[in-house]
Design a protein around this motif. Structure first.
Motif, PDB file in Angstrom:
ATOM      1  N   ALA A   1       0.813  -1.223   0.000  1.00 59.76           N
ATOM      2  CA  ALA A   1       0.000   0.000   0.000  1.00 59.76           C
ATOM      3  C   ALA A   1       0.844   1.270   0.000  1.00 59.76           C
ATOM      4  O   ALA A   1       0.577   2.209   0.749  1.00 59.76           O
ATOM      5  CB  ALA A   1      -0.956  -0.003   1.194  1.00 59.76           C
ATOM      6  N   GLY A   2       1.866   1.287  -0.845  1.00 61.43           N
ATOM      7  CA  GLY A   2       2.681   2.485  -0.985  1.00 61.43           C
ATOM      8  C   GLY A   2       3.808   2.615   0.011  1.00 61.43           C
ATOM      9  O   GLY A   2       4.626   3.529  -0.095  1.00 61.43           O
ATOM     10  N   VAL A   3       3.882   1.706   0.987  1.00 56.90           N
ATOM     11  CA  VAL A   3       4.913   1.762   2.023  1.00 56.90           C
ATOM     12  C   VAL A   3       5.872   0.589   1.845  1.00 56.90           C
ATOM     13  O   VAL A   3       5.451  -0.571   1.807  1.00 56.90           O
ATOM     14  CB  VAL A   3       4.291   1.713   3.429  1.00 56.90           C
ATOM     15  CG1 VAL A   3       5.385   1.669   4.496  1.00 56.90           C
ATOM     16  CG2 VAL A   3       3.379   2.909   3.648  1.00 56.90           C
ATOM     17  N   VAL A   4       7.151   0.892   1.734  1.00 62.57           N
ATOM     18  CA  VAL A   4       8.183  -0.141   1.694  1.00 62.57           C
ATOM     19  C   VAL A   4       8.811  -0.256   3.076  1.00 62.57           C
ATOM     20  O   VAL A   4       9.236   0.749   3.656  1.00 62.57           O
ATOM     21  CB  VAL A   4       9.267   0.183   0.647  1.00 62.57           C
ATOM     22  CG1 VAL A   4      10.468  -0.748   0.806  1.00 62.57           C
ATOM     23  CG2 VAL A   4       8.691   0.055  -0.758  1.00 62.57           C
ATOM     24  N   ARG A   5       8.841  -1.470   3.590  1.00 62.35           N
ATOM     25  CA  ARG A   5       9.466  -1.734   4.890  1.00 62.35           C
ATOM     26  C   ARG A   5      10.770  -2.481   4.660  1.00 62.35           C
ATOM     27  O   ARG A   5      10.787  -3.547   4.044  1.00 62.35           O
ATOM     28  CB  ARG A   5       8.538  -2.565   5.775  1.00 62.35           C
ATOM     29  CG  ARG A   5       9.070  -2.748   7.185  1.00 62.35           C
ATOM     30  CD  ARG A   5       8.041  -3.437   8.046  1.00 62.35           C
ATOM     31  NE  ARG A   5       8.053  -4.880   7.872  1.00 62.35           N
ATOM     32  CZ  ARG A   5       7.129  -5.694   8.383  1.00 62.35           C
ATOM     33  NH1 ARG A   5       6.099  -5.201   9.047  1.00 62.35           N
ATOM     34  NH2 ARG A   5       7.219  -6.992   8.208  1.00 62.35           N
TER      35      ARG A   5
ATOM     36  N   VAL B   1       9.179   5.073   2.897  1.00 63.28           N
ATOM     37  CA  VAL B   1      10.004   3.923   3.283  1.00 63.28           C
ATOM     38  C   VAL B   1      10.238   3.949   4.786  1.00 63.28           C
ATOM     39  O   VAL B   1      10.522   5.007   5.366  1.00 63.28           O
ATOM     40  CB  VAL B   1      11.355   3.931   2.538  1.00 63.28           C
ATOM     41  CG1 VAL B   1      12.273   2.832   3.070  1.00 63.28           C
ATOM     42  CG2 VAL B   1      11.138   3.752   1.036  1.00 63.28           C
ATOM     43  N   VAL B   2      10.123   2.774   5.403  1.00 64.43           N
ATOM     44  CA  VAL B   2      10.408   2.600   6.832  1.00 64.43           C
ATOM     45  C   VAL B   2      11.579   1.637   6.974  1.00 64.43           C
ATOM     46  O   VAL B   2      11.579   0.551   6.385  1.00 64.43           O
ATOM     47  CB  VAL B   2       9.185   2.040   7.585  1.00 64.43           C
ATOM     48  CG1 VAL B   2       9.543   1.747   9.048  1.00 64.43           C
ATOM     49  CG2 VAL B   2       8.018   3.015   7.511  1.00 64.43           C
ATOM     50  N   ILE B   3      12.589   2.026   7.748  1.00 66.93           N
ATOM     51  CA  ILE B   3      13.734   1.164   8.035  1.00 66.93           C
ATOM     52  C   ILE B   3      13.689   0.762   9.503  1.00 66.93           C
ATOM     53  O   ILE B   3      13.486   1.607  10.383  1.00 66.93           O
ATOM     54  CB  ILE B   3      15.068   1.880   7.746  1.00 66.93           C
ATOM     55  CG1 ILE B   3      15.148   2.332   6.287  1.00 66.93           C
ATOM     56  CG2 ILE B   3      16.249   0.966   8.065  1.00 66.93           C
ATOM     57  CD1 ILE B   3      16.402   3.139   5.979  1.00 66.93           C
ATOM     58  N   HIS B   4      13.886  -0.523   9.766  1.00 68.07           N
ATOM     59  CA  HIS B   4      13.999  -0.990  11.149  1.00 68.07           C
ATOM     60  C   HIS B   4      14.958  -2.164  11.184  1.00 68.07           C
ATOM     61  O   HIS B   4      15.430  -2.639  10.144  1.00 68.07           O
ATOM     62  CB  HIS B   4      12.620  -1.376  11.712  1.00 68.07           C
ATOM     63  CG  HIS B   4      12.104  -2.690  11.208  1.00 68.07           C
ATOM     64  ND1 HIS B   4      11.902  -3.772  12.031  1.00 68.07           N
ATOM     65  CD2 HIS B   4      11.768  -3.104   9.958  1.00 68.07           C
ATOM     66  CE1 HIS B   4      11.452  -4.790  11.322  1.00 68.07           C
ATOM     67  NE2 HIS B   4      11.354  -4.412  10.058  1.00 68.07           N
TER      68      HIS B   4
END
Length: 256
Positions: free
Chosen positions: A11-15, A51-54
Motif C-alpha cells: 500500500a505504498g509503504v516499503v518496509r 520507506v520505513v527502516i527498522h
C-alpha cells in the motif's frame, strides 16, 4: 535481494529490515550497498510513497561492522564504496522513517539520523560511541546531531560516547515520536501509511526545502567530518580502541 536486507512493499509503504541479528544488525559494506540499491529503486518507483527502516530482533543497528572497521585505513579514502552508499542513502527524495528499538549506535545512529522522521521506543539506546575506538562519526552523525541538539549537547555525546534513551532523544527533539517498548515499528508504519495518502510531489519539495534550510549550509562541515574520520582510521589510537573493544578492557590511548 540479499538476505541481509529484507523488503516488503504494501500500500505504498516499503518496509526494510536490517537483517544481521547475530551482530545486532551491524552495518557492513554489503548491507549498506543493498540498502542504497533498494532506496535508488524506490526513488524511481511511483508506487512507493514512503520507506520505513527498522532492525531485526529488537535492535536497530549496533554500529559499523567491527571486523571491517579494523581493516580500514586512511588510504582507502575516496575509493571506499561506503562513501558512495552513504551519499545515495542521504539523497533518497521521498519520506524516510526510522523505527528504532534497542541499540541504535555509531553508524546505526547515523543511519537513523538520515531519516526524515525518527520513531523511537522509550527504552531504545542511541549514541555515537566512536570516540571509545579512537574515532569520530564519519557519515554525518556529528553534523546532524549539532543541527538538532546544538553545540553543547553534541560535544558531550561525542566526547563521552554516552548513550541516551529513546525517551530522552524525544525530549531533546531528536526523535519525532516516542512509544513503548516493541511499538516503534507499528507506530512508524501507521505514520508511513498516513504519509502514503499525501501528495507525493509536495512531500518531495517540502523535504528538499527543509534539507536546504538545515543541511546545505553545513556541506563543508560534512566533508571535514568525513576527512577527519578517514585520517583517524590509520592511527595507533584506532588500533588500540578496537583491540580493547575485542578484549573487553579499557583502552589506553597514546594520542598517536
Amino acid at each position: 535481494m540479499t538476505d541481509l536486507l529484507e523488503t516488503r512493499h504494501d500500500a505504498g509503504v516499503v518496509r526494510l529490515t536490517l537483517n544481521r541479528p547475530k551482530v545486532r544488525n551491524a552495518l557492513n559494506t554489503e548491507l549498506l550497498g543493498a540498502l542504497a540499491g533498494v532506496l535508488d529503486r524506490a526513488a524511481q518507483d511511483e508506487t512507493v510513497r514512503c520507506v520505513v527502516i527498522h532492525g531485526a530482533d529488537d535492535h536497530f543497528a549496533a554500529g559499523a561492522d567491527i571486523d571491517e572497521l579494523a581493516e580500514r585505513s586512511a588510504s582507502d579514502g575516496p575509493g571506499d564504496p561506503r562513501l558512495g552508499y552513504w551519499q545515495r542513502i542521504q539523497r533518497f527524495p521521498k519520506p524516510l522513517i526510522a523505527a528504532v528499538e534497542g541499540y541504535c549506535l555509531g553508524g546505526g545512529c547515523e543511519l537513523a539520523l538520515c531519516a526524515d522522521l525518527l520513531v523511537v521506543a522509550d527504552d531504545a539506546q542511541l549514541g555515537q560511541p566512536e570516540i571509545r575506538l579512537g574515532l569520530i562519526p564519519g557519515a554525518g552523525g556529528l553534523q546532524r546531531l549539532a543541527i538538532t541538539l546544538g553545540k553543547t549537547r553534541t560535544m558531550h555525546l561525542v566526547f563521552t560516547g554516552e548513550r541516551i534513551s529513546g525517551g530522552q532523544a524525544y525530549d531533546w527533539g531528536l526523535a519525532s515520536q516516542c512509544c513503548g517498548h516493541g511499538e516503534a515499528l507499528a507506530t512508524a508504519i501507521a505514520t508511513a501509511e498516513r504519509l502514503a495518502e499525501g501528495p507525493p510531489l509536495a512531500q518531495r519539495l517540502a523535504k528538499q526545502a527543509v534539507l536546504a534550510a538545515t543541511e546545505t549550509p553545513q556541506q563543508a562541515a560534512f566533508e571535514l567530518g568525513r576527512r577527519s574520520f578517514e585520517l583517524l582510521l590509520s592511527t595507533d589510537d584506532k588500533a588500540e580502541g578496537i583491540a580493547a573493544f575485542r578484549d573487553k578492557r579499557p583502552p589506553s590511548f597514546s594520542g598517536k
